[in-house]
Write an enzyme that holds these catalytic residues in place. Structure first.
Site, PDB file in Angstrom:
ATOM      1  CE  LYS A  75      16.595  24.255  21.434  1.00 45.20           C
ATOM      2  NZ  LYS A  75      15.302  24.060  20.766  1.00 45.20           N
ATOM      3  N   GLY A 136       9.571  16.056   7.810  1.00 50.56           N
ATOM      4  CA  GLY A 136      10.815  16.422   8.502  1.00 50.56           C
ATOM      5  C   GLY A 136      11.109  15.418   9.598  1.00 50.56           C
ATOM      6  CB  ALA A 137      13.134  13.028  10.387  1.00 47.93           C
ATOM      7  CB  THR A 162      17.978  12.029   5.683  1.00 51.98           C
ATOM      8  OG1 THR A 162      18.530  13.197   5.086  1.00 51.98           O
ATOM      9  CG2 THR A 162      19.062  11.008   5.950  1.00 51.98           C
ATOM     10  CE  LYS A 165      18.330  14.016  10.579  1.00 52.38           C
ATOM     11  NZ  LYS A 165      18.846  15.257   9.936  1.00 52.38           N
TER      12      LYS A 165
HETATM   13  P1  NAP Z   1      16.854  20.379  12.193  1.00 50.75           P
HETATM   14  O1  NAP Z   1      17.004  19.474  13.355  1.00 50.75           O
HETATM   15  O2  NAP Z   1      18.057  20.934  11.549  1.00 50.75           O
HETATM   16  O3  NAP Z   1      15.964  19.592  11.083  1.00 50.75           O
HETATM   17  C1  NAP Z   1      15.726  20.180   9.831  1.00 50.75           C
HETATM   18  C2  NAP Z   1      14.758  19.308   9.034  1.00 50.75           C
HETATM   19  O4  NAP Z   1      14.494  19.973   7.793  1.00 50.75           O
HETATM   20  C3  NAP Z   1      15.313  17.942   8.659  1.00 50.75           C
HETATM   21  O5  NAP Z   1      14.253  17.019   8.600  1.00 50.75           O
HETATM   22  C4  NAP Z   1      15.887  18.189   7.257  1.00 50.75           C
HETATM   23  O6  NAP Z   1      15.944  17.016   6.451  1.00 50.75           O
HETATM   24  C5  NAP Z   1      14.851  19.120   6.695  1.00 50.75           C
HETATM   25  N1  NAP Z   1      15.385  19.949   5.616  1.00 50.75           N
HETATM   26  C6  NAP Z   1      16.158  21.055   5.713  1.00 50.75           C
HETATM   27  N2  NAP Z   1      16.443  21.552   4.493  1.00 50.75           N
HETATM   28  C7  NAP Z   1      15.829  20.742   3.596  1.00 50.75           C
HETATM   29  C8  NAP Z   1      15.729  20.731   2.182  1.00 50.75           C
HETATM   30  N3  NAP Z   1      16.317  21.664   1.426  1.00 50.75           N
HETATM   31  N4  NAP Z   1      15.010  19.737   1.590  1.00 50.75           N
HETATM   32  C9  NAP Z   1      14.396  18.791   2.326  1.00 50.75           C
HETATM   33  N5  NAP Z   1      14.456  18.745   3.687  1.00 50.75           N
HETATM   34  C10 NAP Z   1      15.157  19.714   4.308  1.00 50.75           C
HETATM   35  O7  NAP Z   1      15.951  21.651  12.570  1.00 50.75           O
HETATM   36  P2  NAP Z   1      14.788  21.741  13.682  1.00 50.75           P
HETATM   37  O8  NAP Z   1      15.360  22.191  14.954  1.00 50.75           O
HETATM   38  O9  NAP Z   1      13.994  20.479  13.632  1.00 50.75           O
HETATM   39  O10 NAP Z   1      13.939  22.980  13.109  1.00 50.75           O
HETATM   40  C11 NAP Z   1      13.180  22.838  11.916  1.00 50.75           C
HETATM   41  C12 NAP Z   1      12.240  24.030  11.764  1.00 50.75           C
HETATM   42  O11 NAP Z   1      11.329  24.063  12.857  1.00 50.75           O
HETATM   43  C13 NAP Z   1      12.948  25.392  11.744  1.00 50.75           C
HETATM   44  O12 NAP Z   1      12.305  26.206  10.811  1.00 50.75           O
HETATM   45  C14 NAP Z   1      12.726  25.926  13.154  1.00 50.75           C
HETATM   46  O13 NAP Z   1      12.673  27.338  13.186  1.00 50.75           O
HETATM   47  C15 NAP Z   1      11.344  25.334  13.466  1.00 50.75           C
HETATM   48  N6  NAP Z   1      11.142  25.145  14.910  1.00 50.75           N
HETATM   49  C16 NAP Z   1      10.104  25.801  15.485  1.00 50.75           C
HETATM   50  C17 NAP Z   1       9.871  25.647  16.828  1.00 50.75           C
HETATM   51  C18 NAP Z   1       8.711  26.366  17.444  1.00 50.75           C
HETATM   52  O14 NAP Z   1       8.678  26.515  18.678  1.00 50.75           O
HETATM   53  N7  NAP Z   1       7.773  26.817  16.648  1.00 50.75           N
HETATM   54  C19 NAP Z   1      10.695  24.819  17.616  1.00 50.75           C
HETATM   55  C20 NAP Z   1      11.754  24.163  16.988  1.00 50.75           C
HETATM   56  C21 NAP Z   1      11.969  24.340  15.631  1.00 50.75           C
HETATM   57  P3  NAP Z   1      17.229  16.046   6.517  1.00 50.75           P
HETATM   58  O15 NAP Z   1      17.031  15.202   7.757  1.00 50.75           O
HETATM   59  O16 NAP Z   1      17.145  15.261   5.266  1.00 50.75           O
HETATM   60  O17 NAP Z   1      18.445  16.914   6.588  1.00 50.75           O
END
Ligand code: NAP
Length: 299
Positions: A75, A136-137, A162, A165
């Site tokens: 992406k 989340g960020a 974090t 972010k």
């Molecule tokens: P990403 O960019 O990797 O971001 C992950 C986020 O989760 C970050 O804020 C990260 O914090 C936090 N995180 C992960 N593990 C953690 C932990 N153990 N403790 C605390 N914070 C944690 O991922 P993303 O693309 O945003 O996706 C996130 C979620 O949204 C996924 O479950 C994905 O399936 C879902 N999603 C859904 C849709 C939809 O259409 N429904 C679209 C996109 C994403 P840090 O910044 O501190 O690492």
């Protein structure tokens, strides 16, 4: 024997590139949309390795594709191959939809509209005058925060493990979106587990989890501490759709909150991409019917 005429020389070509790609529901979604809308188009998934991304994009252009989606992990990397980006895609730094017009590639991020449209449909309310806490960020949080800000939320709290972010998203919104340019104090960032978060989560009208915490297979995890109390006036949203009810949503439901999972965002971002490619508006009733079909199909 019968002659198969689903795809002919006139059929419009669409697709998705990513890796892995076999789990993607986008082919079912977009081919169903073409069927409902009576449009002669076909949508095909392509598994593409990182080092082949440029070749794949040039190939789709050479083959006269009308457009395509991009999913994990391409992406952000796809941006270097595009001619122009929408405002949202450049704020988010990620593209999930490309439209090809006269040999030029235009990049969009439809997660913003996908989230806003599905939230309004399912919650029966928008964000005007609401206090919204986003946990989340990452990429999903960026899209959701921009959507919530565009829609005129009164206050936005961004909470992340974090902190830097969360501050980045705050800065993007303050620099680009009214009325936050005038009232930057209306958007604040917090570190997850900071004691202030408990207060912020109490204050919020809408709480949105955008982290991956609680996603299959780690279904016993929560993005907020177990002691956080929801109240029944709050709407609690989880961007996760597998499982369909995370522990976070279950706890909120136990307290009487309205709960919403991320399946609607997934379906509505796809519908928005289709609208961009075909220059149409999918009627609300058709969007709703498709969403309901997929809810049944995926459960
Ligand atoms: P990403 O960019 O990797 O971001 C992950 C986020 O989760 C970050 O804020 C990260 O914090 C936090 N995180 C992960 N593990 C953690 C932990 N153990 N403790 C605390 N914070 C944690 O991922 P993303 O693309 O945003 O996706 C996130 C979620 O949204 C996924 O479950 C994905 O399936 C879902 N999603 C859904 C849709 C939809 O259409 N429904 C679209 C996109 C994403 P840090 O910044 O501190 O690492």
């Amino acid at each position: 024997m019968s002659i198969i005429r689903y795809v002919t020389g006139k059929t419009k070509l669409l697709g998705v590139i990513g890796n892995p790609i076999s789990h993607s529901i986008s082919p079912e979604l977009h081919n169903t949309l073409s069927n409902y809308m009576g449009i002669d188009a076909v949508y095909v998934p392509f598994k593409v390795e990182r080092e082949k991304l440029g070749d794949a994009v040039r190939g789709l252009k050479a083959l006269n594709f009308k457009g395509f989606n991009i999913t994990i992990p391409h992406k952000s990397n796809v941006i270097e191959y595009l001619d122009e980006l929408s405002r949202e895609a450049s704020f988010i730094g990620a593209v999930n939809t490309v439209k090809i017009i006269e040999n030029k590639l235009y990049g969009y991020n439809t997660d913003v509209d996908g989230f806003v449209n599905s939230f309004k449909e399912e919650a029966g309310t928008g964000f005007t005058n609401k206090k919204v806490a986003i946990i989340g960020a990452g990429g999903a949080a960026r899209a959701i925060a921009i959507g919530v800000a565009n829609e005129g939320a009164q206050k936005i709290f961004i909470i992340n493990r974090t902190l830097s972010k969360a501050i980045q998203i705050r800065d993007i919104i303050i620099s680009n979106i009214m009325p936050y340019k005038e009232c930057p104090e209306n958007i604040e960032s917090f570190q997850l587990n900071d004691s202030a978060c408990t207060e912020v989560l109490k204050l919020a009208d809408i709480i949105i989890n955008t982290t991956s915490i609680g996603m299959h297979p780690d279904i016993d995890c929560m993005p907020v501490p177990e002691h956080v109390e929801f109240n029944s006036n709050q709407i609690v949203y989880d961007a996760i759709y597998n499982p369909s009810k995370t522990k976070f949503l279950q706890q909120a439901e136990n307290k009487g909150c309205k709960i919403i999972n991320g399946l609607g965002m997934l379906i509505y971002q796809g519908i928005k991409a289709y609208e961009i490619w075909m220059d149409i508006t999918v009627p609300k009733e058709i969007a709703r019917e498709i969403f309901n079909e997929f809810k049944n199909y995926l459960t």
